[in-house]
Design a protein around this motif. Structure first.
Motif, PDB file in Angstrom:
ATOM      1  N   GLU A   1       0.841  -1.192   0.000  1.00 15.24           N
ATOM      2  CA  GLU A   1       0.000   0.000   0.000  1.00 15.24           C
ATOM      3  C   GLU A   1       0.881   1.248   0.000  1.00 15.24           C
ATOM      4  OE1 GLU A   1      -3.219   2.257   2.896  1.00 15.24           O
ATOM      5  OE2 GLU A   1      -2.633   0.193   3.355  1.00 15.24           O
ATOM      6  N   ILE A   2       0.486   2.244  -0.785  1.00 15.04           N
ATOM      7  CA  ILE A   2       1.243   3.494  -0.886  1.00 15.04           C
ATOM      8  C   ILE A   2       0.418   4.625  -0.292  1.00 15.04           C
ATOM      9  CG2 ILE A   2       2.310   5.153  -2.461  1.00 15.04           C
ATOM     10  CD1 ILE A   2       2.569   2.783  -4.473  1.00 15.04           C
ATOM     11  N   LYS A   3       1.038   5.357   0.623  1.00 20.37           N
ATOM     12  CA  LYS A   3       0.389   6.529   1.220  1.00 20.37           C
ATOM     13  C   LYS A   3       1.259   7.739   0.900  1.00 20.37           C
ATOM     14  CE  LYS A   3      -0.779   8.845   5.420  1.00 20.37           C
ATOM     15  NZ  LYS A   3      -1.394   8.830   6.677  1.00 20.37           N
ATOM     16  N   PHE A   4       0.640   8.801   0.378  1.00 16.91           N
ATOM     17  CA  PHE A   4       1.365  10.032   0.086  1.00 16.91           C
ATOM     18  C   PHE A   4       1.205  10.999   1.242  1.00 16.91           C
ATOM     19  CE2 PHE A   4       0.941   8.196  -4.078  1.00 16.91           C
ATOM     20  CZ  PHE A   4       2.148   8.519  -4.677  1.00 16.91           C
ATOM     21  N   LEU A   5       2.318  11.475   1.742  1.00 17.51           N
ATOM     22  CA  LEU A   5       2.343  12.483   2.792  1.00 17.51           C
ATOM     23  C   LEU A   5       2.782  13.783   2.120  1.00 17.51           C
ATOM     24  CD1 LEU A   5       2.102  13.235   5.768  1.00 17.51           C
ATOM     25  CD2 LEU A   5       4.452  12.458   6.072  1.00 17.51           C
ATOM     26  N   GLU A   6       1.827  14.665   1.874  1.00 19.67           N
ATOM     27  CA  GLU A   6       2.113  15.878   1.121  1.00 19.67           C
ATOM     28  C   GLU A   6       2.437  17.038   2.053  1.00 19.67           C
ATOM     29  OE1 GLU A   6      -0.418  16.702  -2.164  1.00 19.67           O
ATOM     30  OE2 GLU A   6       0.400  14.922  -3.141  1.00 19.67           O
ATOM     31  N   VAL A   7       3.596  17.600   1.830  1.00 21.75           N
ATOM     32  CA  VAL A   7       4.072  18.746   2.594  1.00 21.75           C
ATOM     33  C   VAL A   7       3.487  20.002   1.954  1.00 21.75           C
ATOM     34  CG1 VAL A   7       6.127  19.995   3.350  1.00 21.75           C
ATOM     35  CG2 VAL A   7       6.204  17.502   3.104  1.00 21.75           C
ATOM     36  N   PRO A   8       2.941  20.924   2.743  1.00 22.07           N
ATOM     37  CA  PRO A   8       2.406  22.157   2.159  1.00 22.07           C
ATOM     38  C   PRO A   8       3.479  22.906   1.371  1.00 22.07           C
ATOM     39  CG  PRO A   8       1.944  22.043   4.523  1.00 22.07           C
ATOM     40  CD  PRO A   8       2.849  20.903   4.194  1.00 22.07           C
ATOM     41  N   THR A   9       3.040  23.698   0.417  1.00 20.14           N
ATOM     42  CA  THR A   9       3.948  24.470  -0.422  1.00 20.14           C
ATOM     43  C   THR A   9       4.936  25.270   0.400  1.00 20.14           C
ATOM     44  OG1 THR A   9       2.201  24.625  -2.068  1.00 20.14           O
ATOM     45  CG2 THR A   9       4.024  26.164  -2.291  1.00 20.14           C
ATOM     46  N   GLU A  10       4.474  25.855   1.492  1.00 20.15           N
ATOM     47  CA  GLU A  10       5.345  26.685   2.337  1.00 20.15           C
ATOM     48  C   GLU A  10       6.203  25.866   3.297  1.00 20.15           C
ATOM     49  OE1 GLU A  10       1.393  26.198   4.370  1.00 20.15           O
ATOM     50  OE2 GLU A  10       2.006  26.702   2.345  1.00 20.15           O
ATOM     51  N   GLY A  11       6.039  24.551   3.276  1.00 22.87           N
ATOM     52  CA  GLY A  11       6.844  23.683   4.139  1.00 22.87           C
ATOM     53  C   GLY A  11       6.272  23.575   5.540  1.00 22.87           C
ATOM     54  N   TRP A  12       7.009  22.885   6.397  1.00 23.90           N
ATOM     55  CA  TRP A  12       6.638  22.700   7.797  1.00 23.90           C
ATOM     56  C   TRP A  12       7.676  23.361   8.675  1.00 23.90           C
ATOM     57  CZ3 TRP A  12       6.041  16.877   6.615  1.00 23.90           C
ATOM     58  CH2 TRP A  12       4.725  16.588   6.272  1.00 23.90           C
ATOM     59  N   ASP A  13       7.232  23.858   9.828  1.00 25.86           N
ATOM     60  CA  ASP A  13       8.206  24.353  10.795  1.00 25.86           C
ATOM     61  C   ASP A  13       8.777  23.148  11.553  1.00 25.86           C
ATOM     62  OD1 ASP A  13       6.342  23.629  12.804  1.00 25.86           O
ATOM     63  OD2 ASP A  13       5.701  25.683  13.124  1.00 25.86           O
ATOM     64  N   LEU A  14       9.799  23.404  12.357  1.00 29.99           N
ATOM     65  CA  LEU A  14      10.500  22.327  13.054  1.00 29.99           C
ATOM     66  C   LEU A  14       9.559  21.528  13.959  1.00 29.99           C
ATOM     67  CD1 LEU A  14      13.251  21.023  13.421  1.00 29.99           C
ATOM     68  CD2 LEU A  14      13.739  22.679  15.220  1.00 29.99           C
ATOM     69  N   GLN A  15       8.658  22.198  14.657  1.00 33.21           N
ATOM     70  CA  GLN A  15       7.727  21.508  15.548  1.00 33.21           C
ATOM     71  C   GLN A  15       6.842  20.534  14.770  1.00 33.21           C
ATOM     72  OE1 GLN A  15       7.628  21.332  18.870  1.00 33.21           O
ATOM     73  NE2 GLN A  15       6.018  19.820  18.613  1.00 33.21           N
ATOM     74  N   LYS A  16       6.326  20.969  13.632  1.00 30.94           N
ATOM     75  CA  LYS A  16       5.474  20.100  12.818  1.00 30.94           C
ATOM     76  C   LYS A  16       6.263  18.888  12.315  1.00 30.94           C
ATOM     77  CE  LYS A  16       1.963  18.661  10.457  1.00 30.94           C
ATOM     78  NZ  LYS A  16       0.833  18.003  11.092  1.00 30.94           N
ATOM     79  N   MET A  17       7.524  19.093  11.918  1.00 30.25           N
ATOM     80  CA  MET A  17       8.335  17.964  11.458  1.00 30.25           C
ATOM     81  C   MET A  17       8.560  16.962  12.580  1.00 30.25           C
ATOM     82  SD  MET A  17      11.092  19.414   8.736  1.00 30.25           S
ATOM     83  CE  MET A  17      11.294  21.110   9.232  1.00 30.25           C
TER      84      MET A  17
END
Length: 109
Positions: free
Chosen positions: A26-42
């Motif tokens: 099974e393939i799941k795509f984890l899409e990062v927003p265009t503006e990226g993630w901050d360190l806490q979100k990562m």
């Protein structure tokens, strides 16, 4: 399970999609927003990886340095990245010639 991490603005080449499908599962795509993630979100995303089965593979299509580094530290050989040495010349409308990554010649390392 395969988790493919990519920025929303990036698209897979057909050869990349084929290489992912070749792994199987099974393939799941984890899409990062265009503006990226901050360190806490990562950090939160990294923690969420613990919810996946022990044989889950993580494929980075887009460069997300901190998340890539920490995922490799934690999951080692279950982390893959795309690589392509081939470049093609492209002429821009203003006449400039640039080098872009080729559509073919991808490797999943």
């Amino acid at each position: 399970m395969i988790v493919v991490i990519k920025n929303k603005t990036h698209q897979l080449f057909s050869e990349q999609q084929m290489l992912i499908e070749k792994i199987g599962g099974e393939i799941k795509f984890l899409e990062v927003p265009t503006e990226g993630w901050d360190l806490q979100k990562m950090k939160e995303v990294l923690e969420s990886f613990e919810n996946y089965a022990g044989d889950t593979k993580f494929i980075f299509v887009s460069p997300i340095p901190y998340l890539l580094k920490e995922t490799v530290k934690k999951y080692g050989d279950r982390v893959y990245i795309f690589h392509n040495d081939r470049r093609e010349k492209k002429t821009l409308p203003d006449g400039r010639i640039i080098q872009v990554v080729a559509n073919e010649g991808w490797q999943l390392l």
